[in-house]
Design an enzyme around this catalytic site. Structure first.
Site, PDB file in Angstrom:
ATOM      1  N   THR B 161      32.641  76.338  17.030  1.00 29.57           N
ATOM      2  CA  THR B 161      33.925  76.211  16.309  1.00 29.57           C
ATOM      3  C   THR B 161      33.687  76.671  14.872  1.00 29.57           C
ATOM      4  O   THR B 161      33.668  77.869  14.610  1.00 29.57           O
ATOM      5  CB  THR B 161      34.485  74.778  16.375  1.00 29.57           C
ATOM      6  OG1 THR B 161      33.499  73.852  15.908  1.00 29.57           O
ATOM      7  CG2 THR B 161      34.893  74.429  17.789  1.00 29.57           C
ATOM      8  N   LYS B 187      26.440  73.023  19.955  1.00 24.72           N
ATOM      9  CA  LYS B 187      27.372  73.389  18.894  1.00 24.72           C
ATOM     10  C   LYS B 187      27.701  72.118  18.124  1.00 24.72           C
ATOM     11  O   LYS B 187      27.573  71.003  18.647  1.00 24.72           O
ATOM     12  CB  LYS B 187      28.640  74.030  19.447  1.00 24.72           C
ATOM     13  CG  LYS B 187      29.542  73.149  20.279  1.00 24.72           C
ATOM     14  CD  LYS B 187      30.503  72.219  19.598  1.00 24.72           C
ATOM     15  CE  LYS B 187      31.283  72.852  18.482  1.00 24.72           C
ATOM     16  NZ  LYS B 187      32.194  71.806  17.878  1.00 24.72           N
ATOM     17  N   THR B 198      28.460  63.632  18.638  1.00 25.33           N
ATOM     18  CA  THR B 198      29.572  64.343  18.056  1.00 25.33           C
ATOM     19  C   THR B 198      29.320  65.821  18.057  1.00 25.33           C
ATOM     20  O   THR B 198      29.378  66.490  17.042  1.00 25.33           O
ATOM     21  CB  THR B 198      29.878  63.855  16.658  1.00 25.33           C
ATOM     22  OG1 THR B 198      29.862  62.445  16.696  1.00 25.33           O
ATOM     23  CG2 THR B 198      31.248  64.288  16.244  1.00 25.33           C
ATOM     24  N   GLU B 284      29.068  71.483   8.040  1.00 33.03           N
ATOM     25  CA  GLU B 284      30.098  72.235   7.326  1.00 33.03           C
ATOM     26  C   GLU B 284      29.807  72.273   5.830  1.00 33.03           C
ATOM     27  O   GLU B 284      29.706  71.234   5.176  1.00 33.03           O
ATOM     28  CB  GLU B 284      31.472  71.624   7.606  1.00 33.03           C
ATOM     29  CG  GLU B 284      31.922  71.944   9.027  1.00 33.03           C
ATOM     30  CD  GLU B 284      33.207  71.257   9.431  1.00 33.03           C
ATOM     31  OE1 GLU B 284      33.836  71.728  10.382  1.00 33.03           O
ATOM     32  OE2 GLU B 284      33.565  70.244   8.802  1.00 33.03           O
ATOM     33  N   ASN B 406      37.440  71.928   5.296  1.00 29.27           N
ATOM     34  CA  ASN B 406      38.181  70.850   5.942  1.00 29.27           C
ATOM     35  C   ASN B 406      39.563  70.598   5.384  1.00 29.27           C
ATOM     36  O   ASN B 406      40.335  69.840   5.953  1.00 29.27           O
ATOM     37  CB  ASN B 406      37.350  69.569   5.916  1.00 29.27           C
ATOM     38  CG  ASN B 406      36.290  69.637   6.982  1.00 29.27           C
ATOM     39  OD1 ASN B 406      36.604  69.730   8.152  1.00 29.27           O
ATOM     40  ND2 ASN B 406      35.031  69.656   6.567  1.00 29.27           N
ATOM     41  N   THR B 411      44.708  75.677   9.788  1.00 31.78           N
ATOM     42  CA  THR B 411      45.558  76.807   9.361  1.00 31.78           C
ATOM     43  C   THR B 411      44.772  78.087   9.154  1.00 31.78           C
ATOM     44  O   THR B 411      43.577  78.119   9.348  1.00 31.78           O
ATOM     45  CB  THR B 411      46.298  76.419   8.055  1.00 31.78           C
ATOM     46  OG1 THR B 411      45.326  75.920   7.129  1.00 31.78           O
ATOM     47  CG2 THR B 411      47.322  75.374   8.340  1.00 31.78           C
TER      48      THR B 411
END
Lengths: 411, 411
Positions: B161, B187, B198, B284, B406, B411
């Site tokens: 992702t 992933k 997670t 991230e 985040n 979007t």
């Protein structure tokens, strides 16, 4: 559960009030030189010995000033002064830190002619550094207490660290036909995940109440207010909320059987909730206050647990910073809670925009939702549809500035 | 406790290895159109029915694919294929989501001529949206399995992702004189606070082992590997780790009494630990891997709790992003843990720079410390000086880019 002020007709909000609004209190704030050019040493004094109660951080590493304050209160449950410094937490400082906190107490007691155990001590700032005691000593010598607005503002300012704004609250009500006020001042912007607590809060009241009854009231109220805010999930070593009640309002002693006990609890609740929300709104880097209302839980405690889990989620916080109606992250946070949840029957709304009803996604207008999330206060409603438990929690969004502030806090 | 590979002389690291290194596995990855122009649908197939085990998220909201996978495994403890999509989590999607996951399983089984309950299903992506089933159906029709490096890379890519890099690991050892390999692919980049788990992790092995023994091994190993990483403290609805063992290595069946059982446990541990660290490093916005080693705890479990508390602290993560040796924040995190701590006897070091010894701050060279914290791997050592418990945890720093990623994920 904490509810909005407007529901409480017998309680009066005093917007400009603070710790000097209740009768018989004075304070001061000076520049002792611990910070470069900001006020950094503050004092609250009650004209007469006051009943008192406090709650402390649950961290394994309670800082030296908290140890000394607990010793003071343990003697008689009475205080007459609180001395507070910012810039240095005096935490993880071993025996020397303890001796320094005792010395702060001794110097304050001597200057104002009080028994040492009538003085409480608090510190906030960097962990693991020693207090510069010659500056503390010179600063205490400079303290000149008064009851003007300027004195109050000086105290409010002297206890701040990364806070952008001062925080104060005051509410009053009639009890036994006398006006009783509760006023408070707080600081806190980072390391905010109280349990109890991650900030400093000082409350004054002219209510007549024993220290035992006051301790019960404070514990009950902090559970639904200060303990329900989170900025970053980190609990500090130094934090406490302390209340002094000097009895100058002249009401009959308050205790749980007094007919107006609920009025006093609400006065204390309103003051603490107001301060707690001011802290959440001033969270490091925050652009928005997030208020979470949870209903339908098995108990109030479980509702509060879930509220705080949502308020503490980095993914919820960043989504709200970005005005992104990503309710899946609220599901993520609820899903992780130890509270009971029926995964097939949860409702979620942002303001009055329903996102999920009985765990089924609802169609919503993305642009409407985005607009709502641009407000500087965002309300999240969760109904677990399981029981009567309800509770609230408060937090803030997570922005670039949070990272900026915390990547170089010491430098 | 997980220890460095170099201590394990009987285990061989296969740097380029992955799920196709163990004998008898094939895979594929294609573009089904769920994402704009990235591969988004992947498949692993074992040539023969394989013993299997899996661990799943503890979230209250387990996604539909996890429910279907559990149903498949419950039948015989055997699998022959795993179908995985990215872009859409198929979580909080109610009955339709469940039917969609069943359909994914049915289509895969039909295409490869397998019983439906030999197929597991996994999804990752946005919560609360439905799968675009016509795209899934067309994608499954396109799947052409093989055992080239390209097939492996396509699978690794199809499950990502917000990940920046693919993640794979492989280790082999001799068991009963046969070469046994364990390979894995994973992933995970955000919503990473497994418990369990997670992220998605898929492991293959040619070991001969029953599904019961495999389940025990996987549970033991995930507790010290995948469950000890955290990126943001949020646990996802979709995550699982799944292992398939097809027995093609020809060893005698592995079980806890087999003399080389510890070798197999270590093979699995090395593979899982490697994948876990790859996930933490690719957190991230991360610029650094943070590895925390805790010793002297009352138990291994308490050591792991404290390690994970430190790895999860936003304040520790931002300080390390800023290369600020603010060890007070590690104290903050330890202080908050429910594990036993003697507040007067804790040691803390960054790499070989000691910051705190028996809870007393040590003088250190700020410039040295800063230089150490600029490395892309930062090691934190904590000794609680209480007992023999030890454990490790992994996380990453918290940067501006975490917020950027985040604030606008959907979007």
């Amino acid at each position: 559960m904490y509810q909005a002020t407007t529901d409480k007709k017998w309680i009066k909000d005093i917007p400009d009030g603070g710790i000097l609004t209740p009768k018989g209190f004075k304070c001061s704030g000076v520049h002792a030189g611990l910070r470069y050019n900001k006020l950094d040493l503050g004092l609250i004094v009650s004209e007469t010995p006051a009943s008192c109660a406090a709650v402390y951080t649950t961290s394994h590493f309670q800082a030296a000033p908290l140890v000394v304050t607990q010793e003071s209160i343990a003697r008689e449950g009475v205080l007459q002064a609180v001395i507070v410094n910012s810039a240095c937490a005096n935490a993880c400082t071993g025996d020397q830190g303890y001796r320094d906190a005792l010395k702060m107490r001794e110097l304050t007691a001597a200057k104002f002619g009080l028994p040492e155990h009538y003085v409480a001590v608090a510190s906030t700032g960097v962990i693991g550094e020693f207090l510069q005691m010659e500056k503390i000593e010179a600063g205490i010598a400079k303290l000149a207490i008064g009851n003007d607005q300027e004195d109050e503002t000086n105290f409010q300012t002297a206890i701040l660290t990364t806070d952008l704004v001062t925080k104060h609250a005051c509410y009053s009500a009639e009890i036994d036909g006398r006006t009783v006020s509760v006023g408070g001042v707080a600081k806190g912007s980072g390391m905010i995940h109280p349990n109890m607590a991650t900030m400093l809060g000082f409350l004054t009241t002219d209510a007549n109440i024993s220290s035992e009854a006051l301790a019960n009231a404070l514990k009950e109220v902090t559970n639904t207010t200060f303990n329900q805010i989170t900025v970053d999930g980190d609990t500090s070593t130094n934090d406490m909320v302390l209340v002094m009640a000097n009895g100058e309002a002249g009401n009959r002693p308050l205790h749980p059987e007094h007919p107006e006990w609920p009025v006093f609890i609400e006065l204390l609740t309103e003051s603490c909730a107001s301060l707690a929300k001011q802290i959440a709104r001033d969270g490091e880097g925050a652009t928005k206050l997030i208020e979470i209302s949870v209903s339908g839980a098995l108990s109030d405690e479980e509702a509060r647990m879930i509220g705080k889990q949502i308020a503490g989620s980095n993914l919820v916080k960043t989504a709200i910073y970005g005005a992104d109606a990503n309710w899946g992250r609220i599901i993520g946070a609820i899903g992780q809670s130890e509270a009971s949840v029926n995964a097939n029957n949860v409702d979620i709304a942002f303001g009055d925009i329903t996102m999920l009803k009985k765990s089924t996604p609802m169609a919503f207008d993305e642009e409407n939702a985005r607009e709502y999330l641009m407000n500087d206060k965002v309300e999240i409603f969760v109904n677990l549809n399981l029981g009567d438990g309800q509770g609230m929690a408060w937090g803030c969004d997570l922005s670039y500035d949070y990272v900026k502030i915390n990547a170089s806090y010491r430098t």
